[in-house]
Scaffold this motif. Sequence first.
Motif, mmCIF file in Angstrom:
data_model
loop_
_atom_site.group_PDB
_atom_site.id
_atom_site.type_symbol
_atom_site.label_atom_id
_atom_site.label_comp_id
_atom_site.label_asym_id
_atom_site.label_seq_id
_atom_site.Cartn_x
_atom_site.Cartn_y
_atom_site.Cartn_z
ATOM 1 N N GLU A 94 115.405 33.639 36.360
ATOM 2 C CA GLU A 94 114.847 32.291 36.376
ATOM 3 C C GLU A 94 113.781 32.058 35.304
ATOM 4 N N ALA A 95 113.667 32.951 34.343
ATOM 5 C CA ALA A 95 112.662 32.765 33.291
ATOM 6 C C ALA A 95 112.912 33.748 32.161
ATOM 7 N N ARG A 96 112.256 33.466 31.044
ATOM 8 C CA ARG A 96 112.189 34.441 29.969
ATOM 9 C C ARG A 96 110.713 34.691 29.658
ATOM 10 N N VAL A 97 110.395 35.937 29.354
ATOM 11 C CA VAL A 97 109.013 36.355 29.122
ATOM 12 C C VAL A 97 108.933 36.942 27.716
ATOM 13 N N ARG A 98 108.009 36.391 26.909
ATOM 14 C CA ARG A 98 107.921 36.820 25.517
ATOM 15 C C ARG A 98 106.477 37.172 25.162
ATOM 16 N N VAL A 99 106.311 38.244 24.400
ATOM 17 C CA VAL A 99 105.019 38.583 23.809
ATOM 18 C C VAL A 99 105.250 38.935 22.355
ATOM 19 N N ARG A 100 104.436 38.338 21.485
ATOM 20 C CA ARG A 100 104.562 38.567 20.055
ATOM 21 C C ARG A 100 103.331 39.294 19.531
ATOM 22 N N GLY A 101 103.482 39.910 18.365
ATOM 23 C CA GLY A 101 102.359 40.555 17.707
ATOM 24 C C GLY A 101 101.866 41.801 18.401
ATOM 25 N N VAL A 102 102.755 42.566 19.045
ATOM 26 C CA VAL A 102 102.314 43.711 19.848
ATOM 27 C C VAL A 102 101.752 44.850 18.995
ATOM 28 N N LEU A 103 101.984 44.836 17.688
ATOM 29 C CA LEU A 103 101.434 45.871 16.811
ATOM 30 C C LEU A 103 100.628 45.225 15.693
ATOM 31 N N LEU A 104 99.750 44.309 16.055
ATOM 32 C CA LEU A 104 98.981 43.603 15.044
ATOM 33 C C LEU A 104 98.121 44.575 14.231
ATOM 34 N N PRO A 105 98.208 44.538 12.902
ATOM 35 C CA PRO A 105 97.371 45.413 12.063
ATOM 36 C C PRO A 105 95.965 44.851 11.933
ATOM 37 N N ALA A 106 95.217 44.844 13.044
ATOM 38 C CA ALA A 106 93.863 44.293 13.073
ATOM 39 C C ALA A 106 92.862 45.406 13.328
ATOM 40 N N ALA A 107 91.653 45.256 12.774
ATOM 41 C CA ALA A 107 90.635 46.292 12.916
ATOM 42 C C ALA A 107 90.014 46.311 14.305
ATOM 43 N N GLY A 108 89.904 45.163 14.959
ATOM 44 C CA GLY A 108 89.268 45.080 16.263
ATOM 45 C C GLY A 108 90.259 44.870 17.387
ATOM 46 N N VAL A 134 101.131 36.045 26.549
ATOM 47 C CA VAL A 134 102.421 36.287 27.176
ATOM 48 C C VAL A 134 102.957 34.937 27.623
ATOM 49 N N ALA A 135 104.065 34.503 27.043
ATOM 50 C CA ALA A 135 104.635 33.187 27.333
ATOM 51 C C ALA A 135 105.789 33.329 28.315
ATOM 52 N N ILE A 136 105.710 32.599 29.419
ATOM 53 C CA ILE A 136 106.752 32.606 30.443
ATOM 54 C C ILE A 136 107.397 31.219 30.463
ATOM 55 N N ARG A 137 108.670 31.151 30.171
ATOM 56 C CA ARG A 137 109.421 29.891 30.155
ATOM 57 C C ARG A 137 110.474 29.938 31.240
ATOM 58 N N THR A 138 110.335 29.079 32.258
ATOM 59 C CA THR A 138 111.265 29.114 33.377
ATOM 60 C C THR A 138 112.525 28.320 33.057
ATOM 61 N N THR A 139 113.555 28.516 33.871
ATOM 62 C CA THR A 139 114.814 27.801 33.671
ATOM 63 C C THR A 139 114.684 26.314 33.993
ATOM 64 N N THR A 140 113.586 25.921 34.659
ATOM 65 C CA THR A 140 113.341 24.502 34.945
ATOM 66 C C THR A 140 112.536 23.829 33.847
ATOM 67 N N GLY A 141 112.164 24.566 32.806
ATOM 68 C CA GLY A 141 111.456 23.985 31.684
ATOM 69 C C GLY A 141 109.948 24.140 31.725
ATOM 70 N N HIS A 142 109.405 24.794 32.742
ATOM 71 C CA HIS A 142 107.963 24.987 32.853
ATOM 72 C C HIS A 142 107.533 26.175 31.999
ATOM 73 N N THR A 143 106.407 26.013 31.283
ATOM 74 C CA THR A 143 105.868 27.088 30.466
ATOM 75 C C THR A 143 104.511 27.517 31.005
ATOM 76 N N GLU A 144 104.341 28.808 31.166
ATOM 77 C CA GLU A 144 103.083 29.383 31.642
ATOM 78 C C GLU A 144 102.618 30.418 30.620
ATOM 79 N N ILE A 145 101.347 30.325 30.241
ATOM 80 C CA ILE A 145 100.775 31.257 29.266
ATOM 81 C C ILE A 145 99.724 32.118 29.957
ATOM 82 N N THR A 146 99.900 33.409 29.882
ATOM 83 C CA THR A 146 98.901 34.342 30.373
ATOM 84 C C THR A 146 98.574 35.300 29.231
ATOM 85 N N GLY A 147 97.689 36.261 29.471
ATOM 86 C CA GLY A 147 97.268 37.113 28.369
ATOM 87 C C GLY A 147 97.179 38.572 28.737
#
Length: 226
Positions: A133-147, A153-166
């Motif tokens: 009932e959803a797809r869960v996506r996370v991008r930039g998991v290996l960011l070349p950042a010093a800190g 984490v973006a959750i997009r349900t099959t009903t069109g609702h988007t939920e953003i967590t971190g």
Amino acid sequence: MAAGEFVFYARGQSGAIAPVGEIGRVLREGRFGRLRDGQSRFAFRTPEPGGYRLRPDLGGGIFHDVASYWLQALQERVGPPSSGGTGTAWCAERHGVDDAFEAVSPLPDEATATLTCSFAAQHTAEHLFHLDEARVRVRGVLLPAAGAVALNVAIRTTTGHTEITGTEPVSYCPRQLERLAELLSGRAGHWGAGSAAMCDRIRIMEHIHRTARREVRAAALDKEPT
């Protein structure tokens, strides 16, 4: 330990610091149904000539560079693959390293996990999980950042609702160097369950890489997953 064996060993342990906790929680909750498949996409910048990434004798190739991150994500989020899996490698020459690679591994409950990776002009590192009932996506998991960096984490349900967590902030580059220093100095010791998981990653990586079908041609595998 030979040089190529050390590079392979170091890569096998390196995946243990990627951010996984928040996605694992979402998948384990079960409120979006069962996992159907996972797709991981990595593109690392094309290496300079002469480096270890282009030397087969030092464990070069894109698959060895990224496979530990893919397998660690599976181990900590959905459980280990139920078997080694299969792969296809694309190489510029017959006995050269793989410039692009696609691996597929079965997961519990008839789900599948796919890794698509290549050397490319732009850095990419992301995971996408499809549930009933959803797809869960996370991008930039290996960011070349010093800190330390928190990822969305973006959750997009099959009903069109988007939920953003971190995720929790992760210091990828500094922690990677710390782990390598521990390994080189002998301070790493035995990491308990982490050592067992690392050995499983190395075993699966070796199986997929050694049994992969190899094609001599260029391949563009850095397409956006759907």
